[in-house]
Write a protein that holds these residues in place. Structure first.
Motif, PDB file in Angstrom:
ATOM      1  N   ASP A 125       0.824  -1.218   0.000  1.00 41.22           N
ATOM      2  CA  ASP A 125       0.000   0.000   0.000  1.00 41.22           C
ATOM      3  C   ASP A 125       0.853   1.260   0.000  1.00 41.22           C
ATOM      4  O   ASP A 125       0.579   2.224  -0.716  1.00 41.22           O
ATOM      5  CB  ASP A 125      -0.890   0.026   1.248  1.00 41.22           C
ATOM      6  CG  ASP A 125      -2.188  -0.735   1.067  1.00 41.22           C
ATOM      7  OD1 ASP A 125      -2.222  -1.640   0.226  1.00 41.22           O
ATOM      8  OD2 ASP A 125      -3.151  -0.416   1.778  1.00 41.22           O
ATOM      9  N   LEU A 182      -2.851   5.328  -4.991  1.00 38.87           N
ATOM     10  CA  LEU A 182      -3.807   5.220  -3.895  1.00 38.87           C
ATOM     11  C   LEU A 182      -3.868   6.546  -3.155  1.00 38.87           C
ATOM     12  O   LEU A 182      -2.861   7.254  -3.062  1.00 38.87           O
ATOM     13  CB  LEU A 182      -3.387   4.116  -2.920  1.00 38.87           C
ATOM     14  CG  LEU A 182      -3.421   2.666  -3.411  1.00 38.87           C
ATOM     15  CD1 LEU A 182      -2.993   1.728  -2.291  1.00 38.87           C
ATOM     16  CD2 LEU A 182      -4.790   2.277  -3.929  1.00 38.87           C
ATOM     17  N   PRO A 183      -5.035   6.910  -2.630  1.00 39.91           N
ATOM     18  CA  PRO A 183      -6.273   6.121  -2.643  1.00 39.91           C
ATOM     19  C   PRO A 183      -7.188   6.380  -3.831  1.00 39.91           C
ATOM     20  O   PRO A 183      -8.096   5.603  -4.095  1.00 39.91           O
ATOM     21  CB  PRO A 183      -6.956   6.575  -1.360  1.00 39.91           C
ATOM     22  CG  PRO A 183      -6.554   8.007  -1.230  1.00 39.91           C
ATOM     23  CD  PRO A 183      -5.134   8.077  -1.740  1.00 39.91           C
ATOM     24  N   LYS A 202      -7.790   3.587  -6.774  1.00 39.47           N
ATOM     25  CA  LYS A 202      -7.820   2.203  -6.290  1.00 39.47           C
ATOM     26  C   LYS A 202      -8.519   1.274  -7.279  1.00 39.47           C
ATOM     27  O   LYS A 202      -8.081   0.134  -7.512  1.00 39.47           O
ATOM     28  CB  LYS A 202      -8.516   2.164  -4.934  1.00 39.47           C
ATOM     29  CG  LYS A 202      -8.664   0.789  -4.327  1.00 39.47           C
ATOM     30  CD  LYS A 202      -9.369   0.883  -2.975  1.00 39.47           C
ATOM     31  CE  LYS A 202      -9.591  -0.481  -2.352  1.00 39.47           C
ATOM     32  NZ  LYS A 202     -10.282  -0.392  -1.042  1.00 39.47           N
ATOM     33  N   ASP A 203      -9.608   1.731  -7.886  1.00 41.55           N
ATOM     34  CA  ASP A 203     -10.404   0.873  -8.759  1.00 41.55           C
ATOM     35  C   ASP A 203      -9.716   0.565 -10.080  1.00 41.55           C
ATOM     36  O   ASP A 203     -10.165  -0.311 -10.824  1.00 41.55           O
ATOM     37  CB  ASP A 203     -11.767   1.505  -9.032  1.00 41.55           C
ATOM     38  CG  ASP A 203     -12.657   1.531  -7.799  1.00 41.55           C
ATOM     39  OD1 ASP A 203     -12.370   0.769  -6.853  1.00 41.55           O
ATOM     40  OD2 ASP A 203     -13.615   2.322  -7.774  1.00 41.55           O
ATOM     41  N   GLN A 244      -6.628  -0.485 -10.243  1.00 39.25           N
ATOM     42  CA  GLN A 244      -5.483  -1.350  -9.942  1.00 39.25           C
ATOM     43  C   GLN A 244      -5.919  -2.796  -9.737  1.00 39.25           C
ATOM     44  O   GLN A 244      -7.066  -3.091  -9.418  1.00 39.25           O
ATOM     45  CB  GLN A 244      -4.771  -0.852  -8.675  1.00 39.25           C
ATOM     46  CG  GLN A 244      -4.576   0.652  -8.594  1.00 39.25           C
ATOM     47  CD  GLN A 244      -3.858   1.249  -9.787  1.00 39.25           C
ATOM     48  OE1 GLN A 244      -2.992   0.609 -10.378  1.00 39.25           O
ATOM     49  NE2 GLN A 244      -4.214   2.483 -10.136  1.00 39.25           N
ATOM     50  N   GLN A 262      -5.041  -6.270  -7.428  1.00 38.18           N
ATOM     51  CA  GLN A 262      -4.435  -6.733  -6.187  1.00 38.18           C
ATOM     52  C   GLN A 262      -4.269  -8.246  -6.227  1.00 38.18           C
ATOM     53  O   GLN A 262      -4.925  -8.932  -7.001  1.00 38.18           O
ATOM     54  CB  GLN A 262      -5.325  -6.397  -4.987  1.00 38.18           C
ATOM     55  CG  GLN A 262      -5.541  -4.916  -4.742  1.00 38.18           C
ATOM     56  CD  GLN A 262      -6.414  -4.704  -3.531  1.00 38.18           C
ATOM     57  OE1 GLN A 262      -5.992  -4.960  -2.411  1.00 38.18           O
ATOM     58  NE2 GLN A 262      -7.636  -4.256  -3.757  1.00 38.18           N
ATOM     59  N   TYR A 285     -11.297   4.972   3.192  1.00 38.44           N
ATOM     60  CA  TYR A 285      -9.969   4.495   2.801  1.00 38.44           C
ATOM     61  C   TYR A 285      -9.019   4.509   3.993  1.00 38.44           C
ATOM     62  O   TYR A 285      -8.268   3.563   4.225  1.00 38.44           O
ATOM     63  CB  TYR A 285      -9.386   5.358   1.679  1.00 38.44           C
ATOM     64  CG  TYR A 285      -7.942   5.011   1.387  1.00 38.44           C
ATOM     65  CD1 TYR A 285      -7.624   3.856   0.675  1.00 38.44           C
ATOM     66  CD2 TYR A 285      -6.913   5.809   1.850  1.00 38.44           C
ATOM     67  CE1 TYR A 285      -6.314   3.504   0.428  1.00 38.44           C
ATOM     68  CE2 TYR A 285      -5.591   5.467   1.618  1.00 38.44           C
ATOM     69  CZ  TYR A 285      -5.297   4.321   0.902  1.00 38.44           C
ATOM     70  OH  TYR A 285      -3.995   3.981   0.670  1.00 38.44           O
ATOM     71  N   ARG A 323      -7.231   1.200   5.548  1.00 39.46           N
ATOM     72  CA  ARG A 323      -5.764   1.108   5.572  1.00 39.46           C
ATOM     73  C   ARG A 323      -5.259   0.850   6.989  1.00 39.46           C
ATOM     74  O   ARG A 323      -4.279   0.135   7.201  1.00 39.46           O
ATOM     75  CB  ARG A 323      -5.186   2.418   5.030  1.00 39.46           C
ATOM     76  CG  ARG A 323      -3.727   2.337   4.645  1.00 39.46           C
ATOM     77  CD  ARG A 323      -3.367   3.523   3.776  1.00 39.46           C
ATOM     78  NE  ARG A 323      -1.927   3.497   3.520  1.00 39.46           N
ATOM     79  CZ  ARG A 323      -1.138   4.526   3.686  1.00 39.46           C
ATOM     80  NH1 ARG A 323      -1.626   5.663   4.104  1.00 39.46           N
ATOM     81  NH2 ARG A 323       0.148   4.440   3.428  1.00 39.46           N
ATOM     82  N   TRP A 346      -0.114  -5.140  -4.417  1.00 35.71           N
ATOM     83  CA  TRP A 346      -0.657  -4.552  -5.637  1.00 35.71           C
ATOM     84  C   TRP A 346       0.257  -4.902  -6.806  1.00 35.71           C
ATOM     85  O   TRP A 346       1.473  -4.825  -6.701  1.00 35.71           O
ATOM     86  CB  TRP A 346      -0.741  -3.030  -5.506  1.00 35.71           C
ATOM     87  CG  TRP A 346      -1.617  -2.557  -4.404  1.00 35.71           C
ATOM     88  CD1 TRP A 346      -1.268  -2.359  -3.097  1.00 35.71           C
ATOM     89  CD2 TRP A 346      -3.000  -2.206  -4.485  1.00 35.71           C
ATOM     90  NE1 TRP A 346      -2.346  -1.917  -2.363  1.00 35.71           N
ATOM     91  CE2 TRP A 346      -3.422  -1.811  -3.200  1.00 35.71           C
ATOM     92  CE3 TRP A 346      -3.921  -2.185  -5.534  1.00 35.71           C
ATOM     93  CZ2 TRP A 346      -4.726  -1.401  -2.931  1.00 35.71           C
ATOM     94  CZ3 TRP A 346      -5.225  -1.778  -5.262  1.00 35.71           C
ATOM     95  CH2 TRP A 346      -5.619  -1.388  -3.980  1.00 35.71           C
TER      96      TRP A 346
END
Length: 471
Positions: A202, A211-212, A215-216, A218, A220, A255, A259, A272
């Motif tokens: 992260d 991030l943040p 995020k969508d 990426q 993981q 977020y 985290r 990630w």
């Protein structure tokens, strides 16, 4: 990441910078959070000072045999000690709220960046090369499939949409492109080649600002649990965290809370997949204090890259232009504030040289405020000519980020003539996107019989091969 002290000192300037990006003023909200933070800090300091003073007074009261006063002071010290954790928790929550708010705000564009809402306001700097006339130009995917060297159906059977299988000489051509670029940048442009991790934590993604907010976009990975189990655990634990710390249910706080609790639900094993080697290369200097004599630091890497392309539904659905997995050669520079703009121009020249050596027509543009990336202060895009589209398409972006990423990574250097460390400036650029360079070579070097001529610069990497024909 922005410095709240600079925002506090220049709120109007900060809001004007955001307005150029089409954003509403944020300084008043941020300063209000900071005022709450400073009030709590002051309260904690006063509490600690009173606790220290009362402790001394206990000794004085006992020395004077004033048992009643000593008892009262002991009770006061006990109460002050009991009050401290709540105040400390409040301070931590407010500081995290401020950091979360700051992390969602993009960099401020430089004065030289043209204003505009979108790509229509970008400014062309120059055009290099003349597109050659190709009668009935075919798209790269038509050429590759006809040669039997690109297979989208096989990729879809194993991985789904936006993947491709390259075969034979086209697979070798992609490898040749990456090797050619890396050799050029390391032997002639002064970059050091790095083989970095493709999986990062992260903190690394936060440092380069994937991030943040993004995020969508990426991918993981993890072990020991499914995505559904992981997200459900994070959702529950995050809600509990927000309730315990009095945080509103905003996107930033969601977020932040996720985290904060992620390690307690197995997140230590979740990593990630890098969307670009910019993440790995820039984070080489995270939490470091470099000597000024170590700068500029110039590094390059050719890596697979992975992007969910969540915001690109329906765009470039055919072919290799917009894939979930692709190869890119990345350039990253770390330098002093005084040299960063000069380094930006140098990096652009290094990326352009790739296309010049490949004899591919291209143009270079300056992105306007509405089209530049989140971390960027200023961005040049290089667009290569694609005959089948009769248009220029992006193949490289070169951005100067100032100290925006360095603050998120706590990356600093110690100036030779100054006492304290300063934040470095970071730059990144594609040198260039290998997959898109492959597309450009296939389309620009197509022959009337459907074969592909191999650019002279790549022939040594192709074992002397001059033409790619049907497998």
């Amino acid at each position: 990441m922005h410095d709240i002290r600079l925002i506090r000192d220049n709120p109007d300037l900060f809001d004007r910078g955001l307005a150029r990006r089409g954003l509403t003023p944020q300084s008043a909200r941020l300063i209000a959070i900071d005022e709450r933070r400073r009030e709590v800090i002051g309260r904690l300091q006063a509490l600690q000072e009173r606790r220290n003073a009362a402790s001394k007074e206990v000794g004085q009261a006992k020395a004077a045999k004033d048992e009643a006063r000593a008892a009262a002071l002991i009770a006061e010290v006990a109460q002050l000690k009991q009050d401290a954790p709540a105040a400390e928790a409040e301070q931590t929550a407010i500081e995290q709220e401020l950091q979360a708010a700051l992390s969602e705000i993009p960099n401020i564009p430089l004065d030289a960046v043209p204003d505009g809402p979108d790509e229509t306001a970008n400014v062309e700097l120059h055009v290099v090369g003349e597109p050659r006339a190709i009668h009935d130009a075919k798209a790269h995917y038509e050429l590759g499939e006809a040669l039997g060297l690109i297979d989208f159906e096989a990729a879809a059977r194993m991985s789904g949409a936006r993947f491709a299988v390259l075969k034979g000489q086209v697979a070798r051509l992609e490898r040749a492109l990456a090797s050619f670029m890396l050799d050029l940048h390391t032997t002639e442009h002064g970059y050091t080649e790095i083989a970095p991790p493709l999986l990062v934590r992260d903190e690394a993604m936060f440092g380069t600002a994937q991030l943040p907010k993004f995020k969508d976009d990426q991918f993981q990975t993890g072990r020991g649990f499914s995505n559904e189990e992981f997200y459900e655990a994070v959702k529950i634990a995050g809600a509990q965290y927000r309730a315990a710390h009095g945080l509103d249910d905003t996107q930033e706080n969601r977020y932040l809370s996720e985290r904060a609790v992620i390690s307690s639900v197995g997140g230590v094993d979740r990593l990630w997949l890098i969307p670009t080697a910019e993440v790995s290369l820039t984070n080489l200097v995270r939490e470091q204090i470099l000597g000024e004599d170590e700068l500029p630091l110039r590094v390059t890497a050719g890596t697979p890259c992975f992007r969910a392309e969540a915001g690109a539904a329906g765009r470039d659905t055919r072919g290799l232009i917009r894939q979930h997995q692709f190869t890119k050669v990345e350039l990253v520079s770390v330098t002093t504030p005084e040299k960063s703009l000069e380094e930006h121009e140098r990096m652009l020249g290094c990326a352009e040289e790739v296309l010049k050596r490949l004899e591919l027509p291209f143009r270079t543009i300056t992105l306007c405020t509405g089209d530049m990336g989140f971390s960027s202060q200023k961005t040049y895009d290089i667009e290569v000519w694609l005959p089948a589209q009769n248009a220029y398409r992006e193949i490289s972006s070169c951005s100067v980020c100032g100290d925006f990423q360095a603050r998120r990574m706590n990356a600093r250097y110690r100036p030779a003539d100054a006492k304290g460390p300063r934040f470095v400036h970071t730059l990144n650029g594609s040198g260039v996107a290998v997959g898109r360079a492959l597309v450009a070579v296939l389309e620009n070097y197509q022959q009337d019989d459907g074969s592909i001529a191999v650019p002279a610069a790549l022939q040594p990497y192709m074992g002397g091969l001059t033409v790619i024909g049907r497998a």
